[in-house]
Design a protein around this motif. Structure first.
Motif, short mmCIF file in Angstrom:
data_model
loop_
_atom_site.label_atom_id
_atom_site.label_comp_id
_atom_site.label_asym_id
_atom_site.label_seq_id
_atom_site.Cartn_x
_atom_site.Cartn_y
_atom_site.Cartn_z
N VAL A 17 0.88 -1.09 0.10
CA VAL A 17 0.02 0.00 0.11
C VAL A 17 0.86 1.24 -0.05
CG1 VAL A 17 -1.79 1.32 1.35
CG2 VAL A 17 -1.74 -1.20 1.51
N PRO A 18 0.52 2.47 -1.00
CA PRO A 18 1.34 3.45 -0.80
C PRO A 18 1.14 4.37 0.48
CG PRO A 18 -0.33 3.79 -2.48
CD PRO A 18 -0.46 2.28 -1.95
N VAL A 129 -0.59 8.37 -0.03
CA VAL A 129 -0.35 8.95 -1.22
C VAL A 129 -0.91 8.12 -2.46
CG1 VAL A 129 1.47 10.39 -0.20
CG2 VAL A 129 1.93 8.24 -1.64
N ASP A 130 -1.02 8.74 -3.63
CA ASP A 130 -1.76 8.30 -4.74
C ASP A 130 -0.75 7.24 -5.38
OD1 ASP A 130 -0.12 9.90 -6.03
OD2 ASP A 130 -1.77 10.75 -7.02
N SER A 131 0.48 6.98 -5.13
CA SER A 131 1.43 6.17 -5.99
C SER A 131 2.69 5.77 -4.83
CB SER A 131 1.99 6.77 -7.08
OG SER A 131 2.90 7.68 -6.85
N PHE A 132 3.41 4.53 -5.23
CA PHE A 132 4.36 4.07 -4.51
C PHE A 132 5.40 5.03 -4.88
CE2 PHE A 132 1.95 0.20 -4.66
CZ PHE A 132 1.90 -0.26 -3.45
N ALA A 133 5.71 5.76 -6.00
CA ALA A 133 6.78 6.40 -6.78
C ALA A 133 6.50 7.82 -5.53
CB ALA A 133 6.76 6.93 -7.84
N ASP A 134 5.45 8.37 -5.38
CA ASP A 134 5.16 9.61 -4.68
C ASP A 134 5.72 9.00 -3.13
OD1 ASP A 134 4.60 11.20 -6.61
OD2 ASP A 134 2.51 11.25 -6.01
N ARG A 135 5.35 8.04 -2.65
CA ARG A 135 5.52 7.62 -1.19
C ARG A 135 7.10 7.33 -1.05
NH1 ARG A 135 4.88 2.01 0.91
NH2 ARG A 135 6.42 1.42 -0.92
N PHE A 138 8.55 10.66 -0.79
CA PHE A 138 8.47 11.32 0.39
C PHE A 138 9.43 10.67 1.51
CE2 PHE A 138 5.35 11.25 4.15
CZ PHE A 138 5.58 12.55 4.50
N VAL A 139 9.59 9.33 1.45
CA VAL A 139 10.54 8.88 2.45
C VAL A 139 11.78 9.33 1.98
CG1 VAL A 139 11.27 6.67 3.42
CG2 VAL A 139 8.83 7.11 2.83
N ALA A 140 12.29 9.21 0.97
CA ALA A 140 13.56 9.42 0.65
C ALA A 140 14.11 11.13 0.61
CB ALA A 140 13.83 8.99 -0.92
N GLY A 141 13.08 11.97 0.79
CA GLY A 141 13.33 13.21 0.89
C GLY A 141 13.50 13.72 1.97
N GLY A 142 14.08 12.89 3.11
CA GLY A 142 14.59 13.34 4.45
C GLY A 142 13.41 13.39 5.57
#
Length: 160
Positions: A17-18, A129-135, A138-142
């Motif tokens: 789930v994202p 969020v609406d996608s795994f890429a966005d999730r 979000f996590v990788a962005g600090g």
């Protein structure tokens, strides 16, 4: 109140789930933890990384309200905004969250304040969020550092 235990922030990122689920226990009753989330003067004292100052444009934490704030520091400025969809005193906040650096990446967040008894609270914050890429962005962005430091600062505020 002085704590003898260390409360840890747990960040879970399910594979199917994202979403991001953050869980943290606090040595304070739900009413105090909740108030620290809805009172803009208190929010400004704990939300965000230690190295950044929080500036609130507006913060109207009630059902139908909205918010916008900035985190400023190190030559950078990050804006965030959203709307409060449901606010139930001492129990629940449902809101949207948008980082203005990624305006199409809107998260739906649910914060649940659980009374553990003995003056303790478990806060469970779920961001969908609406996608795994966005999730993953979000996590990788600090996000992890900011979340952990925010909850450390909140614990310090609540134990004063």
């Amino acid at each position: 109140m002085t704590s003898t235990r260390t409360n840890e922030t747990r960040i879970d990122v399910p594979a199917d789930v994202p979403l991001v689920r953050i869980t943290r226990e606090f040595d304070a009753p739900p009413a105090r933890v909740f108030r620290a989330h809805v009172d803009p003067e208190l929010v400004a004292r704990w939300l965000g990384p230690r190295a950044m100052e929080m500036r609130i444009d507006h913060y109207d934490c009630r059902t139908g309200g909205s918010y916008r704030y900035l985190h400023v520091g190190g030559g950078a400025e990050h804006g965030f905004h959203g709307a409060f969809h449901e606010v139930r005193d001492g129990e629940l906040i449902v809101q949207t969250f948008t980082w203005e650096g990624m305006p199409d990446g809107v998260a739906l967040e649910k914060l649940v304040f659980t009374d553990l008894g003995d003056g303790r609270t478990r806060l469970t914050a779920t961001s969908l969020v609406d996608s795994f890429a966005d999730r993953d962005a979000f996590v990788a962005g600090g996000m992890e550092v900011g979340v952990r430091e925010s909850y450390e600062r909140l614990e310090e505020l609540l134990t004063r």
